[in-house]
Motif scaffolding. Sequence first.
Motif, PDB file in Angstrom:
ATOM      1  N   GLY A 168      21.203  27.941  26.430  1.00 53.57           N
ATOM      2  CA  GLY A 168      22.484  27.439  26.897  1.00 53.57           C
ATOM      3  C   GLY A 168      22.837  26.119  26.229  1.00 53.57           C
ATOM      4  O   GLY A 168      22.249  25.741  25.208  1.00 53.57           O
TER       5      GLY A 168
ATOM      6  N   GLY B 290      23.571  31.437  27.647  1.00 56.36           N
ATOM      7  CA  GLY B 290      23.261  31.218  29.046  1.00 56.36           C
ATOM      8  C   GLY B 290      24.441  31.445  29.958  1.00 56.36           C
ATOM      9  O   GLY B 290      25.281  32.325  29.724  1.00 56.36           O
ATOM     10  N   GLN B 291      24.524  30.640  31.006  1.00 59.64           N
ATOM     11  CA  GLN B 291      25.557  30.828  32.018  1.00 59.64           C
ATOM     12  C   GLN B 291      26.961  30.549  31.484  1.00 59.64           C
ATOM     13  O   GLN B 291      27.948  31.015  32.061  1.00 59.64           O
ATOM     14  CB  GLN B 291      25.266  29.929  33.214  1.00 59.64           C
ATOM     15  CG  GLN B 291      26.071  30.292  34.442  1.00 59.64           C
ATOM     16  CD  GLN B 291      25.955  29.244  35.528  1.00 59.64           C
ATOM     17  OE1 GLN B 291      25.188  28.307  35.405  1.00 59.64           O
ATOM     18  NE2 GLN B 291      26.722  29.407  36.581  1.00 59.64           N
TER      19      GLN B 291
ATOM     20  N   ASP C 243      29.344  33.348  31.227  1.00 62.10           N
ATOM     21  CA  ASP C 243      30.002  33.857  32.434  1.00 62.10           C
ATOM     22  C   ASP C 243      31.090  32.911  32.939  1.00 62.10           C
ATOM     23  O   ASP C 243      31.613  33.094  34.037  1.00 62.10           O
ATOM     24  CB  ASP C 243      28.966  34.060  33.548  1.00 62.10           C
ATOM     25  CG  ASP C 243      27.836  34.987  33.121  1.00 62.10           C
ATOM     26  OD1 ASP C 243      28.125  35.951  32.391  1.00 62.10           O
ATOM     27  OD2 ASP C 243      26.690  34.737  33.509  1.00 62.10           O
ATOM     28  N   THR C 244      31.432  31.910  32.135  1.00 63.18           N
ATOM     29  CA  THR C 244      32.419  30.914  32.547  1.00 63.18           C
ATOM     30  C   THR C 244      33.768  31.241  31.914  1.00 63.18           C
ATOM     31  O   THR C 244      33.842  31.579  30.740  1.00 63.18           O
ATOM     32  CB  THR C 244      31.969  29.501  32.115  1.00 63.18           C
ATOM     33  OG1 THR C 244      30.670  29.253  32.646  1.00 63.18           O
ATOM     34  CG2 THR C 244      32.935  28.453  32.627  1.00 63.18           C
TER      35      THR C 244
ATOM     36  N   ARG D 283      21.371  30.551  37.696  1.00 50.93           N
ATOM     37  CA  ARG D 283      22.123  31.800  37.876  1.00 50.93           C
ATOM     38  C   ARG D 283      22.845  31.738  39.221  1.00 50.93           C
ATOM     39  O   ARG D 283      22.569  30.877  40.051  1.00 50.93           O
ATOM     40  CB  ARG D 283      21.171  33.002  37.833  1.00 50.93           C
ATOM     41  CG  ARG D 283      20.151  33.012  38.954  1.00 50.93           C
ATOM     42  CD  ARG D 283      19.117  34.123  38.771  1.00 50.93           C
ATOM     43  NE  ARG D 283      18.173  34.180  39.881  1.00 50.93           N
ATOM     44  CZ  ARG D 283      17.089  33.444  39.982  1.00 50.93           C
ATOM     45  NH1 ARG D 283      16.786  32.558  39.025  1.00 50.93           N
ATOM     46  NH2 ARG D 283      16.293  33.569  41.017  1.00 50.93           N
ATOM     47  N   TRP D 284      23.749  32.691  39.432  1.00 53.59           N
ATOM     48  CA  TRP D 284      24.472  32.730  40.698  1.00 53.59           C
ATOM     49  C   TRP D 284      23.509  32.910  41.865  1.00 53.59           C
ATOM     50  O   TRP D 284      22.614  33.737  41.824  1.00 53.59           O
ATOM     51  CB  TRP D 284      25.484  33.880  40.701  1.00 53.59           C
ATOM     52  CG  TRP D 284      26.659  33.679  39.789  1.00 53.59           C
ATOM     53  CD1 TRP D 284      26.975  34.446  38.709  1.00 53.59           C
ATOM     54  CD2 TRP D 284      27.657  32.667  39.873  1.00 53.59           C
ATOM     55  NE1 TRP D 284      28.112  33.963  38.112  1.00 53.59           N
ATOM     56  CE2 TRP D 284      28.547  32.872  38.805  1.00 53.59           C
ATOM     57  CE3 TRP D 284      27.881  31.601  40.748  1.00 53.59           C
ATOM     58  CZ2 TRP D 284      29.653  32.051  38.593  1.00 53.59           C
ATOM     59  CZ3 TRP D 284      28.983  30.777  40.531  1.00 53.59           C
ATOM     60  CH2 TRP D 284      29.854  31.014  39.469  1.00 53.59           C
TER      61      TRP D 284
ATOM     62  N   CYS E  23      31.746  37.949  39.731  1.00 49.17           N
ATOM     63  CA  CYS E  23      32.714  37.476  38.737  1.00 49.17           C
ATOM     64  C   CYS E  23      34.110  37.979  39.102  1.00 49.17           C
ATOM     65  O   CYS E  23      34.470  39.117  38.771  1.00 49.17           O
ATOM     66  CB  CYS E  23      32.327  37.951  37.337  1.00 49.17           C
ATOM     67  SG  CYS E  23      33.497  37.386  36.060  1.00 49.17           S
TER      68      CYS E  23
ATOM     69  N   LEU F  10      24.441  27.837  42.622  1.00 58.40           N
ATOM     70  CA  LEU F  10      23.464  28.238  41.617  1.00 58.40           C
ATOM     71  C   LEU F  10      22.038  28.073  42.117  1.00 58.40           C
ATOM     72  O   LEU F  10      21.763  27.272  43.004  1.00 58.40           O
ATOM     73  CB  LEU F  10      23.645  27.395  40.347  1.00 58.40           C
ATOM     74  CG  LEU F  10      25.032  27.404  39.711  1.00 58.40           C
ATOM     75  CD1 LEU F  10      25.110  26.375  38.604  1.00 58.40           C
ATOM     76  CD2 LEU F  10      25.383  28.785  39.191  1.00 58.40           C
TER      77      LEU F  10
ATOM     78  N   ASN G 207      16.500  28.855  37.207  1.00 57.27           N
ATOM     79  CA  ASN G 207      15.625  29.923  36.697  1.00 57.27           C
ATOM     80  C   ASN G 207      14.229  29.363  36.411  1.00 57.27           C
ATOM     81  O   ASN G 207      13.827  29.194  35.262  1.00 57.27           O
ATOM     82  CB  ASN G 207      16.228  30.532  35.427  1.00 57.27           C
ATOM     83  CG  ASN G 207      17.570  31.180  35.670  1.00 57.27           C
ATOM     84  OD1 ASN G 207      17.752  31.897  36.643  1.00 57.27           O
ATOM     85  ND2 ASN G 207      18.521  30.912  34.797  1.00 57.27           N
TER      86      ASN G 207
END
Length: 526
Positions: free
Chosen positions: A220, A246-247, A250-251, A324-325, A344, A450, A453
Amino acid sequence: MLDEGLKSQLTAYLANLRQPIKLVASLDDSAKSREMLELLNDVASASDKVSLVKDGDDARRPSFAIERAAGDASVRFAGLPLGHEFTSLVLALLHVGGHPPKVEPEVIEQIKALDGDFHFETYFSQSCQNCPDVVQALNTMAALNPRITHVAIDGALFQQEIEARQVMAVPTVLLNGQPFAQGRMSLEQILAMLDTGAAERQAEQIKAKDAFDVLVVGGGPAGAAAAIYAARKGIRTGVAAERFGGQVLDTMAIENFISVRHTEGPQLATALEQHVKDYDVDIMNLQRAVGLVPAKAPGGLIEVKLENGASLKSRTVILATGARWRQINVPGEDEYRNKGVAYCPHCDGPLFKGKRVAVIGGGNSGVEAAIDLAGVVAHVTLIEFDSQLRADAVLQRKLASLPNVKVITSAMTTEVHGDGSKVTGLTYKDRGRDTVHRVDLEGVFVQIGLVPNTEWLKDTVALTNRGEIEVDHRGETSLPGVFAAGDATTVPYKQIVIAMGEGAKASLSAFDYLIRQEPLEAAEAA
């Protein structure tokens, strides 16, 4: 359909076509078919190597195929490839037309060597930032291997089809009519699922690698910054990442990355990876770390064990595994994941058009999700555990102005209900009155923050009770030679710009550590 600017760009792109291609349209008398025909006319007019025929006989209408004149490649779009998928359209035109994809040569050979007939179908939504990666990967495969075909289907347009197939999350991929995968996937991930020997071959390659000076675990913003700063010192640098980006992948909209007024997660992730590749960094993608073995002596080699059985060794390690979520961890959540339980709203919201949904969480993410969904679905119920919403005031005012949103505070979600195939409702407990209530609905969007991990690091480095890696002001952990940065650590305020700064700091600290150690041979002999 396309404005003059896009037409000009398309003409420039299609100048790279090496072979003639044909657009074969299957249309009806609907408004969407008229829009598709207008789009295809714009595409055909952009290059003399593109022709358009309107006698397609595909059952999905409107749809169109992009076919190589030689007959050895074809991809199809069912619905309009606009929004996030317009780039997918342009790349499909180029790759079917013989322009080489930006894929490593060994990956191209792996695609061409796949043995079997593979017919892929991908359900996408135009607002999904995760879908283009999957659509583009499968289109690339279809352009390279004549035994692979792919059709990308706009789920919002073919609503009856997604209901019949019980598609409740995008991207959803079917292979030869059977469920194959859901969620964001890279080309390499798809190949690994098809070529079962690939993981074993990669593990053997990893085992043969020499030790690194700096090994970054995570790809990330923090991991990318750490890798760049290490490589610029001229030391041997590696990155092992489960998924590069990474995350950030998903943004959706990013508007607080200083000096960049607006970007989107996937675009930033691509830029991060390209920047790292500008340096001499060994990037090992699709690698999940499962264990950390400390050095036997200061300055000695630290070992990172991978899920595929291989191990990597390095004089220093920077942990940048991100987060992660967070799940609500109630009965039914796992059972109905991607069957009505989603994380999402941008991706999956269009699949719930005209339906009732709930959003769990009253922070900025939850309220933003409720606002977005309210424009698509019939009704939104926002459920917040606290006695009041925690989102910014401007977001709360916008939410309060929406007529199809109900806010329930002091509520604890206790169960997600379903009929075995899809969500039918949820139950929550009123924390003030100690009463239990059920809400009938078709979708549940979880937006409660969040979780780091770091499960694989238990009993190795010091973690907080929330699982965050404890670091000092230099990014040092409790283990000599092991540093950490980003959302997985105790550093407050989980922001992209902060993660990048912390990654750079951890890398500089690792270099400072290295130059103060004895030569590796002496450390290993100690």
